[in-house]
Write an enzyme that holds these catalytic residues in place. Structure first.
Site, PDB file in Angstrom:
ATOM      1  N   GLU B 312     -19.539  24.387 -40.695  1.00  0.00           N
ATOM      2  CA  GLU B 312     -18.136  24.305 -40.318  1.00  0.00           C
ATOM      3  C   GLU B 312     -17.395  25.582 -40.711  1.00  0.00           C
ATOM      4  O   GLU B 312     -16.538  26.072 -39.978  1.00  0.00           O
ATOM      5  CB  GLU B 312     -17.509  23.076 -40.995  1.00  0.00           C
ATOM      6  N   GLU B 315     -18.335  28.223 -38.330  1.00  0.00           N
ATOM      7  CA  GLU B 315     -17.631  27.987 -37.067  1.00  0.00           C
ATOM      8  C   GLU B 315     -16.196  28.499 -37.170  1.00  0.00           C
ATOM      9  O   GLU B 315     -15.685  29.133 -36.254  1.00  0.00           O
ATOM     10  CB  GLU B 315     -17.645  26.494 -36.746  1.00  0.00           C
ATOM     11  N   CYS B 339     -15.380  15.330 -40.286  1.00  0.00           N
ATOM     12  CA  CYS B 339     -16.266  14.523 -41.144  1.00  0.00           C
ATOM     13  C   CYS B 339     -15.902  13.056 -41.115  1.00  0.00           C
ATOM     14  O   CYS B 339     -16.709  12.202 -41.423  1.00  0.00           O
ATOM     15  CB  CYS B 339     -16.185  14.978 -42.584  1.00  0.00           C
ATOM     16  N   SER B 359     -13.776  20.533 -35.183  1.00  0.00           N
ATOM     17  CA  SER B 359     -14.995  21.269 -35.446  1.00  0.00           C
ATOM     18  C   SER B 359     -16.141  20.566 -34.732  1.00  0.00           C
ATOM     19  O   SER B 359     -16.243  19.343 -34.773  1.00  0.00           O
ATOM     20  CB  SER B 359     -15.257  21.291 -36.942  1.00  0.00           C
ATOM     21  N   LYS B 398     -18.277   4.696 -40.086  1.00  0.00           N
ATOM     22  CA  LYS B 398     -19.586   5.350 -39.994  1.00  0.00           C
ATOM     23  C   LYS B 398     -20.569   4.497 -39.194  1.00  0.00           C
ATOM     24  O   LYS B 398     -21.519   5.008 -38.624  1.00  0.00           O
ATOM     25  CB  LYS B 398     -20.150   5.607 -41.393  1.00  0.00           C
ATOM     26  N   GLU B 401     -19.846   5.497 -35.815  1.00  0.00           N
ATOM     27  CA  GLU B 401     -20.294   6.863 -35.572  1.00  0.00           C
ATOM     28  C   GLU B 401     -21.789   6.911 -35.303  1.00  0.00           C
ATOM     29  O   GLU B 401     -22.237   7.571 -34.375  1.00  0.00           O
ATOM     30  CB  GLU B 401     -19.948   7.749 -36.774  1.00  0.00           C
ATOM     31  N   GLU B 406     -23.669  10.070 -28.444  1.00  0.00           N
ATOM     32  CA  GLU B 406     -23.906  11.514 -28.635  1.00  0.00           C
ATOM     33  C   GLU B 406     -24.850  11.781 -29.799  1.00  0.00           C
ATOM     34  O   GLU B 406     -25.361  12.881 -29.944  1.00  0.00           O
ATOM     35  CB  GLU B 406     -22.588  12.245 -28.938  1.00  0.00           C
ATOM     36  N   CYS B 569     -12.334   9.494 -48.590  1.00  0.00           N
ATOM     37  CA  CYS B 569     -13.444   8.533 -48.488  1.00  0.00           C
ATOM     38  C   CYS B 569     -13.449   7.532 -49.631  1.00  0.00           C
ATOM     39  O   CYS B 569     -13.899   6.402 -49.467  1.00  0.00           O
ATOM     40  CB  CYS B 569     -14.763   9.268 -48.487  1.00  0.00           C
TER      41      CYS B 569
END
Lengths: 171, 642
Positions: B312, B315, B339, B359, B398, B401, B406, B569
């Protein structure tokens, strides 16, 4: 230019929302205008309204579900609400109820198949001294008799909207 | 006290309905500053505007609550906290009664006790389900109160059959309205705390139900899966989608190689499930317990957190290079972190035009999954189809996710199952292990123990701090300790909703080997001021996004860290229940304490990460292979649903 129903609805809501100042206080007047013009407040309308007022669609729906005079889906063109509170009950609302049910062929809470009439109970509409009373859309009818019910329904059937009821209190 | 009452501008209610804030005077003896009230015969002097509930708590008097929650505005709907105020005809809700005069309060008279018992009986008359078949058994506020008030029969009946179908449409959150007691904590969480707006009460009076928009299944509405509603639900009406049966099946299958990665936040909180005080980290005890449960390898998500920082951060440097040196106008800045899957879905729904700013680097969980099924599988000569990757996360999003289409870049589902802290604690207790008593053991190779930078990913500001440590050192060639003592970047820490910092790069150094293929030199960064933002909780994220849209100071930022959950988190939707500001603070303390004892505290110094770049991702950060495995793309979802 082709204007879809959704485009027109969106333009209306944007215009009305701006006129109301675009804050959450403008919600109910806005809902009433949409209800009046479109006869229902659709999923799409709720989401546009939420956008205009910077609130969430689910909050708009919550308000609509709270009020009986706001509808999530289209009902009859004429919504008949007969008062069932004590004064009107004593003044003989039962006879009117029977007349309405017989004339329309539906029971309370239902809509006629042709989409013209919806029949509902209302709680006190503040006409206790002139009972029995009923509402057809936004028009109040007092000291209603079974004959008047019959005549008003005829007048409604012969009309295209609220206009058919103008000056018909004396029928 | 000023003469003029101050309108409460924190409220979202219409101006006409907003309450007045009673200014709490700093001077104790000023007239009107404080008032003495009497609760159950005890006098207490409190600032005007303190509620009866707050006053009673500071006296150590327990008043039961259900709809009250420290993180949320007062609702006063459940009425369980009613008390008798002398001179008042009716009972008053203690949570919503600000004291403005000297009053006498009785908290447990016969009338109060009877009212509370009736309220409980009424709630139970519509609460379907048996406690022993509920995941909140022994951690349920309704159950606790029923015990406290001696409920031994159902005065107003008890449903024999479920009244609602359970909504299992979402991969993250399961809604069982049979257990709902209409306290509206979820509504206030979703609308006020997170400003997502999925749940709201519909109907009126006895017919009220909590519903989504058009009563659609949760999987089809704009839910971002943050799970904050789960953490605040007093009963079992909301829970996470629990894959423990599948995980046990994988463990019991001898053909499967089951690998688990553990994130830093669950380790700082799982002790709470075993009766420890919040803020006790059990990282190394957990490693032993997981092995005894039957997991074949235990890895540290911090390894891939370090990897995320490299990817990241690179990037970001590349984006800056393209925008500043090559004058490429199509580069989207500021760059947003990706994240937090709750935040990603929030952006996809509410600000789809800003998807290019996210990102493209995957979250640590997904990076690890992709590496385990490629690099690790090759290294150990295991067929990736026999590997089952499990992720222990503090997060319900999560689960969503890892099920995103993808996320299959390894050729398989990168992460098979996401477990929350609560679910893992359940699995551990099934084995009879008492976690705090476990001997300590380290993580497995080849990923080893990570750095302190990975650990602090769990707290708000952590990703930013980790990125700053690495980016500053990579660019300046100097040690971060020169400008921040002990590499603690205090300005980005803490629970302040939105933070803004600037860092000027006075010195530049040579381009490190890792980044040589990407940029020729750092000259273009000399003297540059890097502007950074941090926001936690999607309500704060919304503030920042609206500021960016309006062209405010955050639109000039280069890098902004967003986390969907309040506190980051460590306050995630998969963490032990309950949650409160003080619990989250304790967990943050544990996380920062763990960071400070690590020998290596900077992501780019993690030897395991450097090894992966030498052996596997040979083209370096943001190279071809890492793009294939470690980067992804997002969907512009929009908020309109039909």
């Amino acid at each position: 230019m082709l204007v879809t129903e959704q485009d027109r609805l969106r333009d209306d809501i944007l215009a009305w929302g701006d006129a109301g100042g675009g804050s959450r206080e403008a919600l109910i007047p806005l809902l009433q205008r949409v209800q009046q013009k479109y006869g229902e407040i659709s999923d799409f309308a709720m989401q546009v309204i939420a956008d205009v007022l910077s609130i969430h669609p689910v909050e708009v729906q919550s308000v609509i579900s709270f009020y009986h005079f706001l509808d999530l889906s289209a009902r009859g063109k004429f919504i008949i609400r007969l008062c069932r509170t004590i004064s009107c009950d004593i003044a003989g609302k039962d006879r009117l109820a029977r007349q309405l049910e017989n004339d329309l062929g539906i029971s309370f809470g239902e809509t006629t198949n042709d989409g013209m009439f919806t029949l509902e109970w209302a709680n006190c509409i503040g006409m206790c001294d002139q009972g029995p009373a009923m509402l057809i859309n936004e028009k109040v009818f007092t000291r209603v008799t079974p004959e008047l019910v019959h005549n008003v329904l005829q007048a409604c059937r012969a009309s295209f909207g609220n206009i058919g009821l103008e000056g018909k209190e004396e029928l | 006290m000023t003469d003029k009452p101050i309108l409460d501008d924190t409220s979202r209610a219409p101006v006409s309905q907003r309450g007045y804030v009673i200014e709490k005077s700093g001077m104790d003896d000023a007239i009107g500053g404080k008032v003495t009230i009497n609760i159950d015969g005890k006098d207490i002097k409190i600032p005007l505007g303190t509620t009866i509930l707050e006053a009673a708590r500071s006296l150590g008097i327990r008043i039961p609550t259900l709809c009250y929650h420290e993180d949320l505005c007062v609702a006063g709907v459940c009425r369980i906290c009613v008390v008798e105020v002398e001179g008042q005809r009716t009972l008053q809700a203690a949570c919503g009664y600000p004291v403005t005069a000297p009053i006498t309060v009785k908290t447990h008279t016969r009338r109060v006790r009877q009212a509370r018992r009736h309220i409980l009986d009424l709630m139970l008359s519509k609460h379907y389900g048996e406690c022993y078949a509920c995941f909140r058994n022994n951690n349920c506020e309704l159950q606790t109160l029923a015990k406290e008030y001696g409920v031994d029969f159902f005065r107003f009946g008890h449903p024999e059959k479920p009244l609602y179908a359970v909504d299992r449409s979402s991969p993250s959150v399961i809604r069982d309205m049979n257990k709902c007691i209409l306290c509206r904590r979820c509504v206030r969480t979703c609308i006020d705390l997170q400003e997502v707006g999925v749940l709201e009460g519909h109907g009126r009076g006895a017919d009220v139900e909590i519903q989504t928009f058009m009563n659609k299944p949760l999987g089809e509405v704009i839910c971002i899966n943050c799970g904050q509603c789960i953490n605040r639900c007093p009963t079992g009406a909301l829970r996470a989608n629990d894959p423990t049966d599948e995980v046990w099946a994988a463990i019991d299958n001898p053909d499967k190689h089951v690998v688990i990665q553990t994130a830093p936040s669950p380790r700082a909180a799982i002790g709470e499930n075993f009766g420890l005080e919040p803020g006790t980290a059990l990282t190394f005890e957990l490693n032993t317990a997981l092995r005894r449960c039957g997991f074949d390898r235990v890895f540290d998500t911090n390894f891939s957190a370090d990897l995320t920082i490299i990817e990241e951060g690179t990037e970001l440097l590349l984006r800056l290079y393209k925008a500043l040196v090559e004058k490429d106008a199509s580069i989207a800045l500021p760059q947003f972190t990706s994240c937090s899957p709750g935040w990603v879905k929030f952006l996809e729904h509410f600000y789809p035009e800003y998807v290019p700013n996210l990102s493209s680097a995957k979250s640590p969980q997904q990076m690890f999954g992709a590496l385990i099924k490629t690099y690790y599988a090759e290294l150990n000569k295991i067929d990736p189809k026999d590997i089952v990757t499990v992720a222990l996360m503090p997060c319900s999003a999560k689960k969503f996710e890892c099920n995103r289409p993808e996320m299959c870049d390894s050729g398989y589902k990168d992460v098979d199952y996401g477990l929350t802290t609560r679910e893992l604690a359940q699995m551990i207790s099934e084995t009879g292990i008492f976690l705090p008593d476990m001997p300590r053991s380290d993580f497995d190779d080849p990923f080893g123990t990570a750095t302190g930078s990975g650990v602090i990913f769990g707290a708000t500001g952590g990703v930013m701090e980790a990125a700053l440590r690495s980016v500053y050192e990579l660019v300046s060639g100097e040690r971060i300790e020169n400008i921040f003592e002990h590499a603690d970047i205090i300005p980005v820490r803490g629970f302040q909703g939105v933070k803004y910092v600037e860092l000027t790069l006075d010195k530049i150094g040579p381009v490190p080997d890792l980044l040589k293929p990407l940029v020729p030199n750092w000259d273009w960064l000399k003297g540059a001021t890097v502007k950074l933002g941090v926001a936690h909780g999607t309500a704060n994220a919304k503030r920042v996004m609206d500021d960016i849209k309006a062209g405010g100071k955050f639109s000039e930022c280069h890098f902004i860290e967003f986390m969907a959950c309040p506190g980051g988190c460590l306050g995630g939707g998969g963490q032990p229940i309950p949650t409160s500001p003080s619990i989250r603070e304790a967990r943050a303390k544990a996380i920062y304490a763990e960071d400070s004892v690590y020998e290596i505290r900077k992501s780019h110094e993690n030897p395991a990460v450097l090894k992966v770049y030498n052996e596997f991702l040979r083209e370096g950060p943001c190279g071809h292979k890492s793009h294939k495995l470690l980067h992804t793309s997002y969907i512009e979802r929009g908020k309109y649903i039909s």
